[in-house]
Design a protein around this motif. Structure first.
Motif, short mmCIF file in Angstrom:
data_model
loop_
_atom_site.label_atom_id
_atom_site.label_comp_id
_atom_site.label_asym_id
_atom_site.label_seq_id
_atom_site.Cartn_x
_atom_site.Cartn_y
_atom_site.Cartn_z
N UNK A 101 16.76 18.85 -19.44
CA UNK A 101 17.98 18.05 -19.61
C UNK A 101 18.51 17.50 -18.28
N UNK A 102 17.91 17.92 -17.17
CA UNK A 102 18.28 17.41 -15.84
C UNK A 102 17.20 16.47 -15.36
N UNK A 103 17.59 15.53 -14.50
CA UNK A 103 16.62 14.68 -13.82
C UNK A 103 17.02 14.58 -12.35
N UNK A 104 16.16 13.97 -11.57
CA UNK A 104 16.39 13.89 -10.12
C UNK A 104 17.70 13.20 -9.80
N UNK A 105 18.03 12.14 -10.50
CA UNK A 105 19.28 11.42 -10.23
C UNK A 105 20.50 12.29 -10.50
N UNK A 106 20.45 13.04 -11.59
CA UNK A 106 21.58 13.92 -11.92
C UNK A 106 21.75 15.00 -10.84
N UNK A 107 20.64 15.58 -10.39
CA UNK A 107 20.71 16.62 -9.35
C UNK A 107 21.31 16.05 -8.06
N UNK A 108 20.81 14.90 -7.62
CA UNK A 108 21.32 14.32 -6.38
C UNK A 108 22.79 13.91 -6.50
N UNK A 109 23.18 13.38 -7.65
CA UNK A 109 24.58 13.00 -7.85
C UNK A 109 25.48 14.23 -7.78
N UNK A 110 25.08 15.31 -8.46
CA UNK A 110 25.87 16.54 -8.43
C UNK A 110 25.94 17.12 -7.02
N UNK A 111 24.79 17.15 -6.34
CA UNK A 111 24.75 17.73 -5.00
C UNK A 111 25.59 16.93 -4.00
N UNK A 112 25.46 15.62 -4.04
CA UNK A 112 26.20 14.79 -3.09
C UNK A 112 27.70 14.84 -3.36
N UNK A 113 28.10 14.77 -4.63
CA UNK A 113 29.54 14.82 -4.92
C UNK A 113 30.12 16.18 -4.56
N UNK A 114 29.38 17.27 -4.79
CA UNK A 114 29.87 18.60 -4.41
C UNK A 114 29.98 18.71 -2.89
#
Length: 78
Positions: A28-41
């Motif tokens: 249910x996760x993809x690379x874009x979702x991971x990077x978006x979450x990591x950068x915003x955090x």
């Protein structure tokens, strides 16, 4: 208006392997979702001054982080 920007980044191979393994176990996760979450955090945790423009960006980063974590399309208000 919600728009996206494409980024090209270089990361250490060991980090890429870790990301690949993570994504294989979580379809249910993809690379874009991971990077978006990591950068915003990262931006939330390393905020600068508390000026008015900074507070606006802080709220936007918070919204993006929460939307990403709870799998809502960024900007969806429901």
């Amino acid at each position: 208006m919600n728009s996206t920007v494409s980024l090209l980044v270089e990361i250490p191979e060991v980090l890429h392997e870790s990301l690949r393994t993570y994504l294989e176990m979580r379809p249910d996760w993809d690379q874009d979702r991971v990077f978006t979450a990591a950068l915003s955090l990262f931006l939330l945790q390393n905020r600068g001054t508390e000026s008015s423009p900074e507070k606006l960006y802080q709220r936007q980063a918070s919204r993006i982080y929460l939307d990403t974590m709870f799998k809502r399309p960024v900007g969806q208000n429901n």
